[in-house]
Design a protein around this motif. Structure first.
Motif, PDB file in Angstrom:
ATOM      1  N   PHE A  30     -15.166   3.434  -9.652  1.00  0.00           N
ATOM      2  CA  PHE A  30     -13.988   3.288  -8.796  1.00  0.00           C
ATOM      3  C   PHE A  30     -12.896   2.457  -9.457  1.00  0.00           C
ATOM      4  O   PHE A  30     -11.710   2.617  -9.133  1.00  0.00           O
ATOM      5  N   ILE A  31     -13.247   1.607 -10.393  1.00  0.00           N
ATOM      6  CA  ILE A  31     -12.216   0.949 -11.196  1.00  0.00           C
ATOM      7  C   ILE A  31     -11.427   1.999 -11.977  1.00  0.00           C
ATOM      8  O   ILE A  31     -10.190   1.989 -11.996  1.00  0.00           O
ATOM      9  N   PHE A  67     -14.137   1.360  -2.506  1.00  0.00           N
ATOM     10  CA  PHE A  67     -13.359   0.304  -3.151  1.00  0.00           C
ATOM     11  C   PHE A  67     -13.739  -1.061  -2.579  1.00  0.00           C
ATOM     12  O   PHE A  67     -13.899  -2.038  -3.317  1.00  0.00           O
ATOM     13  N   GLU A  68     -13.871  -1.125  -1.271  1.00  0.00           N
ATOM     14  CA  GLU A  68     -14.232  -2.397  -0.638  1.00  0.00           C
ATOM     15  C   GLU A  68     -15.643  -2.824  -1.039  1.00  0.00           C
ATOM     16  O   GLU A  68     -15.905  -4.005  -1.276  1.00  0.00           O
ATOM     17  N   LEU A 110     -10.505  -4.248 -11.213  1.00  0.00           N
ATOM     18  CA  LEU A 110     -10.458  -3.539  -9.932  1.00  0.00           C
ATOM     19  C   LEU A 110      -9.230  -3.959  -9.137  1.00  0.00           C
ATOM     20  O   LEU A 110      -8.476  -3.114  -8.632  1.00  0.00           O
ATOM     21  N   VAL A 111      -9.004  -5.262  -9.040  1.00  0.00           N
ATOM     22  CA  VAL A 111      -7.854  -5.739  -8.272  1.00  0.00           C
ATOM     23  C   VAL A 111      -6.552  -5.339  -8.958  1.00  0.00           C
ATOM     24  O   VAL A 111      -5.575  -4.985  -8.291  1.00  0.00           O
ATOM     25  N   VAL A 140      -4.141 -10.550   0.369  1.00  0.00           N
ATOM     26  CA  VAL A 140      -4.259 -11.953  -0.047  1.00  0.00           C
ATOM     27  C   VAL A 140      -5.693 -12.243  -0.497  1.00  0.00           C
ATOM     28  O   VAL A 140      -5.922 -12.903  -1.516  1.00  0.00           O
ATOM     29  N   VAL A 141      -6.676 -11.741   0.253  1.00  0.00           N
ATOM     30  CA  VAL A 141      -8.088 -11.956  -0.103  1.00  0.00           C
ATOM     31  C   VAL A 141      -8.384 -11.368  -1.484  1.00  0.00           C
ATOM     32  O   VAL A 141      -9.025 -12.014  -2.326  1.00  0.00           O
ATOM     33  N   TRP A 142      -7.924 -10.151  -1.733  1.00  0.00           N
ATOM     34  CA  TRP A 142      -8.143  -9.514  -3.023  1.00  0.00           C
ATOM     35  C   TRP A 142      -7.456 -10.305  -4.139  1.00  0.00           C
ATOM     36  O   TRP A 142      -8.040 -10.522  -5.206  1.00  0.00           O
TER      37      TRP A 142
END
Length: 553
Positions: free
Chosen positions: A168-169, A205-206, A225-226, A243-245
């Motif tokens: 997924f990256i 992704f999550e 990933l991010v 923001v968390v990511w």
């Protein structure tokens, strides 16, 4: 022996029992038949496919321990024959698929399970996997998932999760590249393929994000990933989640002890805070990113982050400090010869100066910006400069000059098929035309703005444009047409819960019906408008209250 193998043996025993019972019944019904002739007739119906987790309940109660009837003699033999066709490698592949708790594509299945496409099709044929209605998304059956999960060793599960995350990256990185290519072909276009991909694959992704964040030793993969997803390149995360990511990416960059990546992560975290409306937090991120850029002697990024810090100051209501930041950016970008960012700095300077109330000085910056766009042949940027100049002249009350610049902005927006910019230009040009009593041009602008708002699914702008159309018709002494517009505006405003547009529609309609002598109707409409205008703090509330008092007497 693993749990999945035990279940397959049990199913086989039950099915063999069914074979025996059905064989005995066949013998009793046809005693004259030749011994052992249990082969189905050519006209017999085809066996009904059965998934591996279906149980032949009727035969289970009476099935003997063994049977000598050939497996091909009855339809009930279909399920165990399918199960027997699944190899040990395919069972291991099935176990690896249990790390995914959402449906998946075939390509994803092959990567995560580390197997060939034929292995996935074999598991489908065996009834251990099922497809959705489209046949493109797969998932495990509940029975297969429960049986296979227990057979997956911890190291195998981790390896499968690493393959899943890497897959997924790469998908995110490919979406970034495709988006960049699409933007070059059609600037300002919609990222439809990337959005569709994310909506379908978001659970994966999550899941990849959670696994990489918890692993502790995959900081590089987490940052990738991010970088591919969390900055809004391929997908659009909700501001709190973004923001968390971004915070996770910053921790990863610091764990890697890479100052350049840390600087980039701080910049992106600042953007996430900005989208969430936390401008003070954004400012802290941008200032730290600028400091790291100075440490790295990266003058260009230093200027870029100082500019972002200025924008945060601007949004915090500190235009004077924003002006200082923008002046520094302009100096750096002139030093580096970066003309596009010089233009951005000039536009930002002009806007900050205008917000101090000095529109004449602001026009000076905007004119420099426009001149630069013309020299560089940057047609799109020239439209932005024209929009700024139009608003500045409007603020000075020079509606004729403002209209000239808005006409220019409109031409550029239509050339590039930039619907948001076109909508803005139409609204501003319509207002300027109305001020200049160019009613026909104003009606043309607002009519087109209604159409553009529908294309953009922007009901709020559409409601206001309909109201402005009503004002145009009222100015042209077409009261009936104006009332139709205000009543249509009211319906749209209530549908989208736009209180400001609702209050204005009621008030404008009240004035129209009062001019016709319908005082009771006017009072009813104005009475409904007043609490709404009070609620939103409208400057029209005082006028409504005064007119209501006069009408009632």
């Amino acid at each position: 022996m693993d749990a999945l193998t035990l279940i397959l043996i049990a199913v086989g025993v039950l099915a063999v029992g069914a074979i025996v019972v059905l064989g005995i019944l066949e013998v009793r019904r046809n005693a004259a038949a030749k011994r052992g002739s249990a082969v189905p007739r050519p006209d017999a119906p085809a066996p009904t496919p059965r998934t591996v987790d279906e149980q032949p309940r009727a035969a289970a109660a009476t099935a003997p321990a063994a049977a000598s009837v050939p497996a091909a003699s009855t339809p009930a033999a279909k399920a165990p024959r399918q199960a027997a066709a699944v190899t040990a490698d395919q069972r291991r592949a099935l176990a690896r698929l249990t790390i995914m708790n959402a449906s998946f594509a075939r390509a994803t299945a092959c990567v995560v399970a580390d197997c060939e496409p034929a292995d996935i099709e074999a598991l489908l044929e065996a009834g251990m996997l099922v497809t959705d209605e489209t046949g493109t998304r797969l998932d495990l059956t509940a029975a297969a998932r429960g049986a296979a999960a227990g057979s997956l060793a911890p190291d195998e599960a981790r390896n499968a999760r690493v393959r899943h995350a890497e897959h997924f990256i790469v998908m995110g990185e490919e979406a970034v590249a495709a988006r960049a290519a699409d933007k070059q072909k059609a600037p300002g276009g919609v990222d439809a393929p990337a959005v569709v991909m994310f909506l379908e694959e978001r659970p994966h992704f999550e899941a990849a994000f959670s696994f990489l964040g918890e692993s502790g030793d995959l900081a590089g993969e987490l940052f990738r990933l991010v970088d591919a997803v969390g900055w809004g390149h391929a997908i659009q995360l909700e501001p709190p989640r973004a923001v968390v990511w971004a915070e996770a990416a910053l921790r990863a960059a610091r764990a890697m002890r890479d100052r350049a990546l840390e600087r980039d992560a701080l910049g992106h975290l600042g953007g996430a805070h900005t989208d969430a409306g936390a401008h003070a937090d954004a400012l802290a991120c941008y200032e730290e990113a600028a400091a790291i850029s100075r440490e790295l002697e990266d003058r260009h990024n230093e200027g870029r982050f100082i500019g972002n810090a200025g924008l945060a100051r601007h949004r915090m209501g500190e235009p004077a400090k924003a002006i200082e930041a923008y002046e520094t950016v302009l100096e750096i970008m002139r030093e580096l010869g970066d003309r596009p960012r010089q233009g951005i700095a000039l536009a930002s300077l002009g806007q900050a100066v205008a917000d101090t109330g000095d529109h004449t000085r602001a026009i000076g910056y905007f004119e420099q910006f426009l001149e630069m766009t013309l020299q560089d042949g940057d047609r799109r940027a020239s439209g932005v400069a024209a929009a700024h100049l139009g608003l500045a002249h409007k603020a000075l009350g020079d509606h004729a000059k403002a209209a000239e610049y808005f006409e220019r902005q409109l031409q550029v927006a239509q050339q590039f098929r930039d619907l948001p910019a076109e909508s803005h230009a139409l609204g501003c040009l319509g207002d300027a035309s109305l001020e200049l009593r160019r009613i026909d041009r104003a009606i043309q602008c607002f009519t087109r703005q209604v159409d553009v708002a529908q294309l953009l699914h922007d009901a709020h702008t559409g409601a206001r444009a309909i109201g402005r159309l009503g004002t145009c018709h009222l100015a042209a002494d077409r009261a009936s047409k104006a009332l139709e517009c205000f009543e249509e505006q009211l319906q749209v405003a209530r549908k989208v819960e736009d209180r400001e547009a609702e209050g204005q529609a009621l008030w404008n309609a009240a004035k129209v019906v009062h001019s016709r002598g319908q005082v009771a109707d006017a009072i009813t409409r104005a009475s409904a408008a007043l609490p709404i205008l009070d609620e939103i703090g409208s400057k029209d509330a005082a006028a409504v209250r005064a007119d209501l008092a006069a009408w009632r007497t």
